[in-house]
Design a protein around this motif. Structure first.
Motif, PDB file in Angstrom:
ATOM      1  N   GLN A  45       0.847  -1.180   0.000  1.00 51.30           N
ATOM      2  CA  GLN A  45       0.000   0.000   0.000  1.00 51.30           C
ATOM      3  C   GLN A  45       0.889   1.238   0.000  1.00 51.30           C
ATOM      4  O   GLN A  45       1.902   1.288   0.671  1.00 51.30           O
ATOM      5  N   ARG A  49      -3.937   5.759  -0.238  1.00 54.65           N
ATOM      6  CA  ARG A  49      -4.544   4.738   0.620  1.00 54.65           C
ATOM      7  C   ARG A  49      -3.903   4.739   2.013  1.00 54.65           C
ATOM      8  O   ARG A  49      -4.588   4.662   3.017  1.00 54.65           O
ATOM      9  N   THR A  53      -5.085   6.714   6.268  1.00 54.07           N
ATOM     10  CA  THR A  53      -5.110   6.141   7.613  1.00 54.07           C
ATOM     11  C   THR A  53      -4.813   7.185   8.686  1.00 54.07           C
ATOM     12  O   THR A  53      -5.123   6.969   9.846  1.00 54.07           O
ATOM     13  N   ARG A  60     -12.177   9.617   6.759  1.00 50.86           N
ATOM     14  CA  ARG A  60     -11.803   8.546   5.833  1.00 50.86           C
ATOM     15  C   ARG A  60     -13.025   8.048   5.077  1.00 50.86           C
ATOM     16  O   ARG A  60     -12.995   7.867   3.857  1.00 50.86           O
ATOM     17  N   ARG A  64     -13.690   8.262   1.057  1.00 50.22           N
ATOM     18  CA  ARG A  64     -14.020   7.084   0.258  1.00 50.22           C
ATOM     19  C   ARG A  64     -15.329   7.287  -0.502  1.00 50.22           C
ATOM     20  O   ARG A  64     -15.446   6.920  -1.668  1.00 50.22           O
TER      21      ARG A  64
END
Length: 163
Positions: A45, A49, A53, A60, A64
């Motif tokens: 990753q 992405r 975090t 988040r 998305r």
């Protein structure tokens, strides 16, 4: 105990042992498979992405959703790029290379990709406007710490077949 009943019990006991053996073998095989092939088979990753975090869970989720909506809204553009890449592949597989047609198909694919990237970037910029200054700083630091996949090195050593 009568002979048919004894045979039936023996058959049932053997069937139970065989089933236990098969279930154990299947369970052991699955365990070995998942031990060698972890769920993170997506690959390393990087980029957005990982940077996500660093954001709070609600942000988040919001990002998305925005990216998902951008993908849905731009399906025609995604399809154009896909069709153009298929056309590029067809041009390359043709017995004779039609350079102008190949260049046109490549330009069409590139234009679709650049347009889509611009729309995704606009979505990211809009999302950044919803973050607090502290969240933006954390997100920026995370993006610097985990950059997107690196391009291959330039130079003659990077060209395949130049060895």
């Amino acid at each position: 105990m009568t002979p048919p009943a004894k045979r039936l019990k023996t058959f049932l006991a053997l069937s139970l042992l065989l089933n236990i053996f098969l279930v154990g073998g299947l369970g052991g095989g699955l365990y070995q498979w998942f031990a060698r092939h972890p769920a993170t088979a997506v690959g390393p990753q990087h980029g957005m992405r990982v940077a996500m975090t660093e954001l709070p869970q609600t942000k988040r989720h919001q990002l998305r959703q925005l990216l998902r909506l951008t993908r849905v809204d731009n399906q025609p553009l995604i399809a154009q790029g896909r069709e153009a890449r298929v056309d590029v592949a067809k041009q390359l597989q043709a017995p004779t290379l039609d350079r102008p047609a190949l260049d046109a198909a490549m330009a069409k694919a590139r234009d679709a990709d650049v347009s889509l990237r611009a729309r995704v970037d606009a979505t990211l910029a809009d999302f950044a406007g919803t973050l607090s200054p502290d969240e933006r700083i954390k997100w920026a630091v995370a993006m610097q710490r985990h950059p997107a996949a690196k391009a291959p090195p330039t130079g003659s050593a990077a060209v395949v077949g130049d060895e």
